[in-house]
Every structure is written in structure tokens, then in C-alpha cells.
Enzyme design. Structure first.
Site, PDB file in Angstrom:
ATOM      1  N   LYS A  52       0.842  -1.208   0.000  1.00 22.11           N
ATOM      2  CA  LYS A  52       0.000   0.000   0.000  1.00 22.11           C
ATOM      3  C   LYS A  52       0.876   1.256   0.000  1.00 22.11           C
ATOM      4  O   LYS A  52       0.614   2.211  -0.738  1.00 22.11           O
ATOM      5  CB  LYS A  52      -0.939  -0.027   1.228  1.00 22.11           C
ATOM      6  CG  LYS A  52      -2.011  -1.118   1.108  1.00 22.11           C
ATOM      7  CD  LYS A  52      -2.729  -1.403   2.417  1.00 22.11           C
ATOM      8  CE  LYS A  52      -3.623  -2.630   2.268  1.00 22.11           C
ATOM      9  NZ  LYS A  52      -4.269  -3.045   3.530  1.00 22.11           N
ATOM     10  N   GLN A  96      -3.972  -1.762   9.820  1.00 14.34           N
ATOM     11  CA  GLN A  96      -3.908  -3.097   9.219  1.00 14.34           C
ATOM     12  C   GLN A  96      -4.435  -4.139  10.205  1.00 14.34           C
ATOM     13  O   GLN A  96      -3.982  -4.208  11.346  1.00 14.34           O
ATOM     14  CB  GLN A  96      -2.454  -3.413   8.819  1.00 14.34           C
ATOM     15  CG  GLN A  96      -2.295  -4.689   8.024  1.00 14.34           C
ATOM     16  CD  GLN A  96      -2.963  -4.630   6.651  1.00 14.34           C
ATOM     17  OE1 GLN A  96      -2.885  -3.632   5.947  1.00 14.34           O
ATOM     18  NE2 GLN A  96      -3.646  -5.711   6.291  1.00 14.34           N
ATOM     19  N   ASP A 119     -10.703   2.583   4.569  1.00 10.01           N
ATOM     20  CA  ASP A 119     -10.996   1.146   4.467  1.00 10.01           C
ATOM     21  C   ASP A 119     -12.505   0.893   4.413  1.00 10.01           C
ATOM     22  O   ASP A 119     -12.943  -0.219   4.117  1.00 10.01           O
ATOM     23  CB  ASP A 119     -10.394   0.394   5.671  1.00 10.01           C
ATOM     24  CG  ASP A 119      -9.066  -0.273   5.335  1.00 10.01           C
ATOM     25  OD1 ASP A 119      -8.830  -0.541   4.143  1.00 10.01           O
ATOM     26  OD2 ASP A 119      -8.279  -0.523   6.266  1.00 10.01           O
TER      27      ASP A 119
END
Ligand code: NDP
Length: 293
Positions: A52, A96, A119
């Protein structure tokens, strides 16, 4: 059979974003800034976050990677998120997953301000997605929608079988595919570990999205001829022939299923790169909304 090449499709999306970032720079506006939080040193998480951050650099975004010790307290992590929420330079925050067991995923997800939740896991954004309102859509199902769009796959009226009901993949996937959108307008069956007759249900699928995390679970006997196969699974299986010591396996037995499919995603190189492209789109959107506000 045609391969749904996630590398190719994600390249096109990232190239288009890079042009838009260059435009922002020309206009003297700030470029998107993604803050990624990594707790502990899980090998797979390291790889995903690394990919990412690398994508940010390719496109011209700013990124900050916060590496935190696995024994960090929940309160300290929540404070760090609060600081990122308050930082006017940060557009998107991603934490994460999975987090260490002593930290509540739910508390952490809820702590991220919805306007920075790239997200798309915050309940406010999930609610907006369910209602079909503009929002941050979770990156993996969003990436799959972008892949279907890229390959102009006609999903209207098709029966989609989604195997897996997680909040990250299966459930949002079922909502997006059933939406009054293009791609979308599918009739969706969502399956999980309590589903009876999974094989028979899969055989009815014009589209199968396999997101259960069980290597090569979907075999030829579960797939009808001409089906579109989307393989979300990524499992590391020991493989002495690889330098890393493991190979990545999808949830579909590619060798058996590919000859039957009209379209199929490979693993790796299918859904994975699209997830990153979708996250980059969400981050751009977050920045644009801040620039415009
Ligand atoms: P979860 O473990 O959170 O969810 C798995 C789902 O599969 C659950 O709903 C579970 O059912 C269901 N399931 C498990 N076994 C069976 C079975 N035998 N039959 C039917 N359903 C079953 O996983 P995630 O959704 O987070 O991830 C799924 C896979 O996708 C993993 O391999 C993960 O690594 C991968 N992934 C890939 C991404 C990418 O970018 N390519 C991104 C995110 C995930 P129940 O709810 O009943 O337990």
C-alpha cells in the site's frame, strides 16, 4: 476462458490517479496523504502494508507508516488514531488487521473518523454503503467491482454466489453485487460455514466470489460452464521450492476450474492488486473532499 488481470486493471486505475495528483500539484493543492498503522510484525500484514505504501509512492501520494509494538495498549493506539484524526494533513487512516488479541478491532475501527476511514469499515460508512449512498466502500469488494467494470462483464440479472460473510469481504460484496448499479443488479446468495448444499448452490452461480480462506476449496465439480470466477483467497502454504518458504494459494483450484470459466482471476495477480487500487481511489476521494470543503 479470459484471465481477469488485476495487475493490468489496477495499473490503469493508478495511472489515472497519478494524472489527477499531478493536476492537484499544478493547482497548488495538497496531494493525498495516507497514514497506515501496523501493530506488531505479522509477515503477511507487513507485505500488505508495504504494498500500500509502495502504491502511494508510485502515484505521488504522501504516506506515513506508523510501526507500533505488538504489546502497545489499546488506549495508546486509540490516542494515536485520535492524533491522526486531528492532523489536517492526513486524509486517510488505515489500521492493518488483524490486531493483537488484547485490542478490540471494533473500538479501533469506530475510533477512525468516518471522513478518514478509507478502508470503509466504520459503521457510518457501512450504513451509507448499504443505502447506496456515496461513501468509502471496503477496498476488496470495491476492487472486485472495479475489475468487473474494467472487463465490461455484464452482471445484470446474474446469480452471484458469494462464499464467505466477513465484514471485510463477503458481506459488503453481497451488498454491492445486489445493488441497483452497473456492475450490480445480481441476484445474490451469500454462503458461510453453516450453509447446506454449498456445492449445489455454487453450481447455480453465474458468478462465484470465493472468499473463505480455504486453499483450492472450489473445485471443477462445483462450477457450471461459463461462470465468472472471482478468487479472493490468499493463504500462505509451505513450499520448500520457494525462496520465501511458502506459496500463495487462492480459494479456487485454478487448474481444474479455469477451463470451465468464462473469466477467472489468478492468485496472485487478481483481486490483490485491485484491493490496493480501490484503497488508492478511496484515499483520493478523502483528499478531494477535504480540498473541496
Ligand atoms: P474470514 O475468515 O473473516 O471469513 C471467512 C468466511 O468464510 C466466513 O464467513 C466463514 O463462515 C466462511 N467459511 C469458512 N469455511 C467455510 C466453508 N467450508 N464453507 C462455506 N463458508 C466457509 O476471512 P476474510 O473474509 O477476511 O478473508 C477470506 C479470504 O480472503 C482469506 O484467504 C483472506 O486472506 C483473503 N483476503 C484477500 C484479500 C485480497 O486483497 N485479495 C483481502 C482480504 C482478504 P462463518 O462466518 O460461518 O465462520
Amino acid at each position: 476462458m479470459e484471465l481477469l488481470d488485476g495487475q493490468l486493471a489496477s495499473r490503469a486505475i493508478k495511472d489515472a490517479l497519478a494524472i489527477q495528483v499531478a493536476q492537484l500539484k499544478t493547482e497548488g493543492k495538497k496531494v493525498p496523504h495516507l497514514a497506515a498503522v501496523l501493530v506488531g510484525n505479522n509477515g503477511a500484514s507487513e507485505t500488505y502494508v508495504g504494498a500500500k505504501v509502495k502504491a502511494c509512492a508510485e502515484i505521488g501520494y504522501k504516506s506515513t507508516l506508523l510501526r507500533l509494538e505488538s504489546d502497545i495498549s489499546e488506549n495508546r493506539l486509540l490516542n494515536i488514531i485520535e492524533e491522526l484524526n486531528d492532523d489536517p494533513d492526513v486524509d486517510g487512516i488505515l489500521v492493518q488487521l488483524p490486531l493483537p488479541k488484547h485490542i478490540s478491532d471494533e473500538k479501533v475501527i469506530n475510533a477512525i473518523h468516518p471522513s478518514k476511514d478509507v478502508d470503509g469499515f466504520h459503521p457510518e460508512n457501512v450504513g451509507r454503503m448499504v443505502q447506496g449512498l456515496p461513501t468509502f466502500v471496503p477496498a476488496t469488494p470495491y476492487g472486485i467491482m472495479l475489475l468487473l467494470e474494467h472487463y465490461k462483464i455484464d452482471t445484470r440479472g446474474k446469480h452471484a454466489i458469494v462464499v464467505g460473510r466477513s465484514n471485510i469481504v463477503g458481506r459488503p460484496m453481497s451488498i454491492l453485487l445486489s445493488g441497483n448499479t452497473n456492475p450490480g443488479n445480481c441476484t445474490v446468495t451469500i454462503c458461510h460455514s453453516h450453509t447446506h448444499n454449498l456445492k449445489e448452490l455454487c453450481l447455480q452461480g453465474d458468478i462465484i466470489v470465493a472468499a473463505l480462506g480455504k486453499p483450492e476449496f472450489v473445485t471443477a465439480s462445483m462450477v457450471k460452464k461459463g461462470a465468472v470466477i472471482i478468487d479472493v483467497g490468499i493463504t500462505r502454504v509451505p513450499d520448500a521450492s520457494k525462496k520465501s518458504g511458502f506459496a500463495l494459494k487462492g480459494d479456487v483450484n485454478f487448474k481444474e476450474v479455469a477451463p470451465l470459466a468464462s473469466y477467472i482471476t489468478p492468485v496472485p495477480g487478481g483481486v490483490g492488486p485491485m484491493t490496493i487500487a480501490a484503497l488508492m481511489k478511496n484515499t483520493f476521494r478523502a483528499c478531494k473532499e477535504r480540498n473541496d470543503s
